[in-house]
Design a protein around this motif. Structure first.
Motif, PDB file in Angstrom:
ATOM      1  N   PHE A  56       0.833  -1.204   0.000  1.00  0.00           N
ATOM      2  CA  PHE A  56       0.000   0.000   0.000  1.00  0.00           C
ATOM      3  C   PHE A  56       0.874   1.262   0.000  1.00  0.00           C
ATOM      4  O   PHE A  56       1.882   1.336   0.696  1.00  0.00           O
ATOM      5  N   SER A  57       0.474   2.267  -0.797  1.00  0.00           N
ATOM      6  CA  SER A  57       1.184   3.546  -0.754  1.00  0.00           C
ATOM      7  C   SER A  57       0.217   4.698  -0.992  1.00  0.00           C
ATOM      8  O   SER A  57      -0.844   4.520  -1.596  1.00  0.00           O
ATOM      9  N   ILE A  58       0.625   5.855  -0.494  1.00  0.00           N
ATOM     10  CA  ILE A  58      -0.145   7.080  -0.742  1.00  0.00           C
ATOM     11  C   ILE A  58       0.641   7.859  -1.812  1.00  0.00           C
ATOM     12  O   ILE A  58       1.865   8.030  -1.688  1.00  0.00           O
ATOM     13  N   MET A  59      -0.066   8.251  -2.837  1.00  0.00           N
ATOM     14  CA  MET A  59       0.618   8.996  -3.918  1.00  0.00           C
ATOM     15  C   MET A  59       0.293  10.478  -3.785  1.00  0.00           C
ATOM     16  O   MET A  59      -0.866  10.879  -3.690  1.00  0.00           O
ATOM     17  N   ASN A  73      11.687  20.423   0.730  1.00  0.00           N
ATOM     18  CA  ASN A  73      10.854  20.857   1.865  1.00  0.00           C
ATOM     19  C   ASN A  73       9.659  19.924   2.067  1.00  0.00           C
ATOM     20  O   ASN A  73       9.312  19.566   3.198  1.00  0.00           O
ATOM     21  N   ILE A  74       9.015  19.549   0.941  1.00  0.00           N
ATOM     22  CA  ILE A  74       7.848  18.640   1.025  1.00  0.00           C
ATOM     23  C   ILE A  74       8.291  17.298   1.614  1.00  0.00           C
ATOM     24  O   ILE A  74       7.657  16.765   2.538  1.00  0.00           O
ATOM     25  N   THR A  75       9.397  16.755   1.110  1.00  0.00           N
ATOM     26  CA  THR A  75       9.895  15.455   1.598  1.00  0.00           C
ATOM     27  C   THR A  75      10.206  15.537   3.097  1.00  0.00           C
ATOM     28  O   THR A  75       9.837  14.647   3.861  1.00  0.00           O
ATOM     29  N   ALA A  76      10.849  16.633   3.493  1.00  0.00           N
ATOM     30  CA  ALA A  76      11.199  16.789   4.915  1.00  0.00           C
ATOM     31  C   ALA A  76       9.941  16.871   5.767  1.00  0.00           C
ATOM     32  O   ALA A  76       9.863  16.269   6.845  1.00  0.00           O
ATOM     33  N   ALA A  77       8.927  17.607   5.272  1.00  0.00           N
ATOM     34  CA  ALA A  77       7.663  17.736   6.025  1.00  0.00           C
ATOM     35  C   ALA A  77       6.999  16.369   6.175  1.00  0.00           C
ATOM     36  O   ALA A  77       6.448  16.036   7.237  1.00  0.00           O
ATOM     37  N   LEU A  78       7.059  15.556   5.146  1.00  0.00           N
ATOM     38  CA  LEU A  78       6.440  14.217   5.196  1.00  0.00           C
ATOM     39  C   LEU A  78       7.173  13.323   6.205  1.00  0.00           C
ATOM     40  O   LEU A  78       6.550  12.600   6.979  1.00  0.00           O
ATOM     41  N   MET A  79       8.478  13.379   6.194  1.00  0.00           N
ATOM     42  CA  MET A  79       9.262  12.483   7.061  1.00  0.00           C
ATOM     43  C   MET A  79       9.100  12.818   8.546  1.00  0.00           C
ATOM     44  O   MET A  79       9.396  12.001   9.405  1.00  0.00           O
ATOM     45  N   LYS A  80       8.607  14.038   8.800  1.00  0.00           N
ATOM     46  CA  LYS A  80       8.395  14.427  10.204  1.00  0.00           C
ATOM     47  C   LYS A  80       7.252  13.623  10.834  1.00  0.00           C
ATOM     48  O   LYS A  80       7.181  13.475  12.054  1.00  0.00           O
ATOM     49  N   ASP A  81       6.351  13.138   9.989  1.00  0.00           N
ATOM     50  CA  ASP A  81       5.189  12.392  10.530  1.00  0.00           C
ATOM     51  C   ASP A  81       5.630  10.990  10.984  1.00  0.00           C
ATOM     52  O   ASP A  81       6.300  10.268  10.251  1.00  0.00           O
ATOM     53  N   VAL A  87       9.759   7.789   1.910  1.00  0.00           N
ATOM     54  CA  VAL A  87       9.181   8.546   0.785  1.00  0.00           C
ATOM     55  C   VAL A  87      10.101   8.375  -0.430  1.00  0.00           C
ATOM     56  O   VAL A  87      11.321   8.238  -0.294  1.00  0.00           O
ATOM     57  N   LYS A  88       9.433   8.351  -1.594  1.00  0.00           N
ATOM     58  CA  LYS A  88      10.237   8.190  -2.822  1.00  0.00           C
ATOM     59  C   LYS A  88       9.753   9.231  -3.838  1.00  0.00           C
ATOM     60  O   LYS A  88       8.570   9.258  -4.193  1.00  0.00           O
ATOM     61  N   TYR A  89      10.666  10.078  -4.252  1.00  0.00           N
ATOM     62  CA  TYR A  89      10.319  11.114  -5.225  1.00  0.00           C
ATOM     63  C   TYR A  89      10.368  10.514  -6.636  1.00  0.00           C
ATOM     64  O   TYR A  89      11.336   9.839  -7.007  1.00  0.00           O
ATOM     65  N   ILE A  90       9.321  10.711  -7.416  1.00  0.00           N
ATOM     66  CA  ILE A  90       9.280  10.208  -8.796  1.00  0.00           C
ATOM     67  C   ILE A  90       9.158  11.433  -9.728  1.00  0.00           C
ATOM     68  O   ILE A  90       8.089  12.045  -9.817  1.00  0.00           O
ATOM     69  N   PRO A  91      10.252  11.785 -10.406  1.00  0.00           N
ATOM     70  CA  PRO A  91      10.181  12.948 -11.297  1.00  0.00           C
ATOM     71  C   PRO A  91       9.285  12.670 -12.504  1.00  0.00           C
ATOM     72  O   PRO A  91       8.984  11.501 -12.792  1.00  0.00           O
ATOM     73  N   ILE A 122       5.277  11.927  -5.341  1.00  0.00           N
ATOM     74  CA  ILE A 122       6.021  11.309  -4.222  1.00  0.00           C
ATOM     75  C   ILE A 122       5.209  10.100  -3.754  1.00  0.00           C
ATOM     76  O   ILE A 122       3.999  10.212  -3.513  1.00  0.00           O
ATOM     77  N   GLU A 123       5.892   8.958  -3.668  1.00  0.00           N
ATOM     78  CA  GLU A 123       5.229   7.736  -3.168  1.00  0.00           C
ATOM     79  C   GLU A 123       5.592   7.594  -1.692  1.00  0.00           C
ATOM     80  O   GLU A 123       6.766   7.680  -1.329  1.00  0.00           O
ATOM     81  N   LEU A 124       4.558   7.393  -0.901  1.00  0.00           N
ATOM     82  CA  LEU A 124       4.757   7.383   0.541  1.00  0.00           C
ATOM     83  C   LEU A 124       4.346   6.018   1.134  1.00  0.00           C
ATOM     84  O   LEU A 124       3.252   5.534   0.896  1.00  0.00           O
ATOM     85  N   LYS A 125       5.271   5.403   1.859  1.00  0.00           N
ATOM     86  CA  LYS A 125       4.959   4.109   2.509  1.00  0.00           C
ATOM     87  C   LYS A 125       4.771   4.325   4.008  1.00  0.00           C
ATOM     88  O   LYS A 125       5.469   5.163   4.607  1.00  0.00           O
ATOM     89  N   LEU A 126       3.828   3.536   4.595  1.00  0.00           N
ATOM     90  CA  LEU A 126       3.522   3.723   6.022  1.00  0.00           C
ATOM     91  C   LEU A 126       4.176   2.650   6.888  1.00  0.00           C
ATOM     92  O   LEU A 126       4.456   1.548   6.421  1.00  0.00           O
TER      93      LEU A 126
END
Lengths: 291, 220
Positions: A56-59, A73-81, A87-91, A122-126
């Motif tokens: 499962f991932s949140i896109m 900045n977005i990646t850093a904000a996500l990792m704070k949670d 998180v994986k950035y997909i250009p 950005i693909e986000l795994k929990l």
């Protein structure tokens, strides 16, 4: 000495009342077999849902024209949670490359396009322990507020359904186990109570000869324990028969069952569970012995 | 050994025992007599704590029954051998196992159980019936088994409730002879009977009851 004599009395009583005892053992075995199957289902559903966070991932779809600094900045904000594992950035380029790979036979779709229509994402795994609908919804709503995020996508319906199934099966299973355990205790209670009443005269004589409560109770408690233990043993035999006779064959012909696990280590304890329930039933049946 | 102080026992407005005071000394063999309903059985039940007095105090072999915790009752009863009117033998056990029950309850080693059971059966001349079941024995033989079961635990007190109730005079005389032998070993014996023949010319003390009242003592 005292216990060996009580054990002998219990064995004699089991033999003397063999039909009522056999019936009790079979009832206990059936109850424990159903408990086994309920545990088997809960165990496998838990196992299946534990594997879900890996898939499962949140896109997060990002707005166009973000700088590397914005993305950082977005990646850093996500990792704070706390709930976020990685998180994986997909250009944009990688996204279209992936899409081309997926639609190999229908690449006409992308023909004639002057610019890449796909956004960077950005693909986000929990983390495993935060994998539940409320956390995912909360996270999705937080992410939406982050500057530069255009859209958030996750399989809400799918997630809620899986969670409901898991909770439902667990609740039903626990309820079933509780009811059947109470049922098994009741079977042992009734059997011991009947035997106790049949021996009422004998027990009165024992009391008058100076028998203690322990001496009077011991054969009945041993008998209850043996009935429960025997029921547990036959329940285990039934569970193994279910596995080798039915389930094992199903996995050979139906790939759907291949991932299902039969937790043997859990089921070898069935006779002990039966023994415990049997002793509990017997103790409740005997109650307080008055002199 | 047995002391009653102003003891009364009532059953739903009926008086079973009224204000009785008496003692039976250590090593004594005494009789309680009276008609049916005189309170003989109740008196014995009060001794082995199957009943509790409504008034008064009872002391048995140094145990004050009113201060006795329920969990201690079995240990008091181990000092008392009881010969029941209705025998109370276990039909599914043979003579040996019926007599051995008294010792097994006390956790006596199985080898010692064998020795003591045979000694007790020898005293009542029933060694040849060890493997028999109660239903196959005559009334007199069953009563002898009950006596063996009562003495095998080496009690300090032996109680007998109508021990010759349904027996012929010869068998009854045999049973009294056994009681005398037991008494000669120092065991205190109290026998409840309505049969005057049983204590006639024994020279033993006889306590007379009438509708729950103590009406006197005499020598048998």
């Amino acid at each position: 000495m005292f216990l060996s004599y009580s054990f002998r009395l219990a064995m004699q009583s089991i033999w003397r009342e063999k039909w009522i005892n056999l019936l009790s053992v079979l009832t206990i075995a059936a109850g424990l077999l159903i408990i086994t199957l309920a545990l088997f289902s809960i165990y496998n559903i838990n196992l299946a849902t534990k594997k879900l966070p890996e898939k499962f991932s949140i896109m997060l779809y990002l707005k166009d024209g973000l700088s590397d600094q914005d993305i950082g900045n977005i990646t850093a904000a996500l990792m704070k949670d706390n709930a976020v594992e990685k998180v994986k950035y997909i250009p944009k380029d990688e996204a279209i490359k992936e899409l081309r790979g997926v639609i190999k036979d229908a690449d006409y779709i992308l023909e004639g396009l002057n610019e890449n229509p796909l956004p960077a994402s950005i693909e986000l795994k929990l983390k495993q322990k935060y994998f539940d609908p409320s956390t995912v919804k909360r996270l999705a709503s937080d992410i939406k507020r982050i500057k530069g995020v255009d859209e958030v996508e996750f399989g809400e319906q799918f997630l809620t359904s899986i969670h409901s199934i898991k909770t439902g099966v667990q609740t039903l299973g626990i309820l079933l186990i509780a009811i059947l355990s109470a049922g098994i205790i009741f079977v042992c209670y009734s059997t011991v109570k009947i035997l106790f009443y049949r021996k009422k005269e004998e027990i009165e004589t024992l009391k008058l000869l100076g028998a203690t409560r322990g001496f009077i109770r011991a054969p009945f408690v041993i008998e209850g324990g043996l009935l429960g233990g025997a029921g547990g043993f036959f329940g285990m035999v039934g569970a193994l028969a279910f596995y080798y006779g039915l389930f094992n064959r199903l996995t050979l012909t139906m790939p759907l069952f291949k991932g299902v696990v039969f937790p043997f280590e859990m089921f070898i304890f069935l006779p002990l569970v039966g023994l415990f329930l049997g002793i509990t039933g017997a103790i409740i049946a005997l109650g307080r012995i008055r002199f | 050994m047995i002391h009653f102080y102003n003891v009364s026992k009532f059953y739903e407005n009926q008086t079973a025992i009224r204000n009785i005071t008496f003692s039976v000394e250590k090593g004594e063999m005494a009789f309680i007599t009276g008609k049916s309903g005189a309170g003989k059985s109740t008196l014995l039940k009060l001794i082995y704590v199957a009943e509790k007095p409504d008034e008064g105090k009872i002391s048995i072999a140094g145990w004050e029954t009113d201060k006795l915790k329920e969990s201690s009752i079995p240990f008091l009863r181990r000092n008392i051998g009881i010969v029941f009117q209705d025998f109370r033998l276990l039909d599914n056990k043979n003579v040996f196992d019926n007599v051995a029950l008294t010792l097994r309850i006390r956790g006596v080693d199985e080898n010692e159980v064998k020795t003591r059971v045979f000694d007790a059966l020898k005293m009542v001349t029933l060694r040849h019936k060890t493997g028999s079941f109660p239903k196959t024995l005559s009334g007199g033989e069953q009563q002898m088994v009950v006596i063996a079961r009562a003495i095998v635990g080496e009690p300090t007190i032996l109680l007998a409730d109508e021990p010759t109730g349904n027996l012929d005079p010869d068998t009854a005389a045999g049973i009294i002879r056994v009681f005398k032998e037991i008494n000669a070993k120092g065991i205190t014996i109290l026998i409840a009977t309505h049969n005057r023949e049983l204590f006639r010319n024994t020279g033993r003390r006889v306590i007379r009851l009438d509708t729950g009242n103590f009406v006197g003592e005499e020598a048998g």
